[in-house]
Scaffold this motif. Sequence first.
Motif, short mmCIF file in Angstrom:
data_model
loop_
_atom_site.label_atom_id
_atom_site.label_comp_id
_atom_site.label_asym_id
_atom_site.label_seq_id
_atom_site.Cartn_x
_atom_site.Cartn_y
_atom_site.Cartn_z
N MET A 276 0.84 -1.19 0.00
CA MET A 276 0.00 0.00 0.00
C MET A 276 0.88 1.25 0.00
SD MET A 276 -2.97 -1.53 0.11
CE MET A 276 -4.16 -0.26 0.54
N PRO A 278 1.00 5.20 1.29
CA PRO A 278 0.31 6.16 2.18
C PRO A 278 -0.23 7.35 1.40
CG PRO A 278 2.46 5.55 3.06
CD PRO A 278 2.42 5.02 1.67
N GLN A 289 -4.68 5.05 2.71
CA GLN A 289 -3.75 4.24 1.93
C GLN A 289 -4.32 3.97 0.53
OE1 GLN A 289 -3.25 0.81 4.50
NE2 GLN A 289 -1.23 1.55 5.17
#
Length: 492
Positions: A276, A278, A289
């Motif tokens: 993922m 941020p 995310q």
Amino acid sequence: MATEGQALQLVAKLENELIRRRGDIDRHNNYYRGEQRLKFASAEFAKFHGHRYKDFSDNWTQVVADSPVERLTVTGFQADGELSADRGLWKVWQVNGLDADSQLGFLGAVTGARSFVLVWGNPDDEDTPVVTFEDASQSIVAYEPGSRRLRRAALKRWQDGNQDYATLYLKTEVWKFCRPLAQQDKSPQMADVDEEMDSWTPRDTGDEPNPQPNPMGVVPMVELPNKPMLVDEPISDVAGVTSMQDAINLLWAQLFTASDYASFPQRVVLGAERPMIPKFNSDGVVVGQIPMDLDKFQVDRTAWITGKDAKIAEWQAANLAAYTEIIEVAVGHLAAQTRTPQHYLIGKMANLSADALLAAETGLVQRVDEKKLWFGQGLREVARLILLAQGKEAEADAMRSGRVLWADSESRSHAQMADALLKLKQLGFPFEWLALRYGLTPTEVGDVLKQREREIEMDPVSEITRQLTTGAAPLPQPGAEVEPEPEAEAAA
């Protein structure tokens, strides 16, 4: 003589049979051209990958059809009781361009199960009738009940511009009809109305009568059947190839798909969450995310994997050789079923002797000889029709039991052919027969004989030497009478 109503009724019946045959003919012609739809695929494979291979085919059908046709070459016609080929028939053959068009006719018979030859008089040149090969999708012959040879009628139907044309050939007359071409974008009801209004009508033939008399007294169209049956229709060479051709196309499609997806080792990450990224707001605070684009990993070939339980597993690459082995077996089956030499299909040259190559082509040679037998019967009748169109009834009657001359079915080098002919010469076969066997046309044989005579006149010493060294009889001089052999004289 048939009435107009009887002629129209016969045209309708023959046209219905022609339409019934058209489906198989078009299908086999499409396979010959490589226009083959993907078949035998599972529903899932067809759903996700079928559109990718809609225009692909590994076309072996064309090779199977072409292999016998390239060895079917007519070199002349010889009537019963004649010692040499008929040069007049050969002239008509060449003037009509049948050296090339006959190949089209033979190919049409091999793919479409039959083809036809039409003979008709030429008003501009009575000595040279018009002879044309006709496709099975446009022509049909009706036979007398219980006969496969006695022709009762023939029909040729074709389209030109916005008109349909039909010519009905009977033993005593020829009818010519036309009608407007039906439009395809009308409702079924209006199409029925148009069909009633736009039925066949006699064609405007100008100064020619319609119907016009048939001076030959026989139906002038001859059928050339491919693999004829006693109680069924002839068989196309393509008909037995389509299923295996579809299987080969599917195997290639699966191989290409496997090559695209599984030709390299595939790695999978276990025990880790999807990477993922941020998401920050304007103040630099993480507010969420975003899943990382996995397509980027496929390009960069690198990934940063975190997590104490993360590990890598691998799937081995697919064995693509298994597909090619099956394809080779399928091509081998196709070669055996159609008697096509495997070196025609596999495309590999092996270090084989000339005798081994001839043995490998034995099946094809037999296949060609069978076609010569069946096509030859029809072509002998064509030669008879040509003579009838020229008004030569006696010669036409002799041609009924004559024969068609063909080039050799076997593929031999010039050295092999010359050696075989030399041995036949030593056995006593005449030069003219050997020249035809070599593959010369009647015109070429006549030219060679004249050239030999001219050489003898220019150099008689070499002719005497030839007689002494070979023991051959002297060649006849131009215009000289041939003395009969002593045995023949005694027998007389």
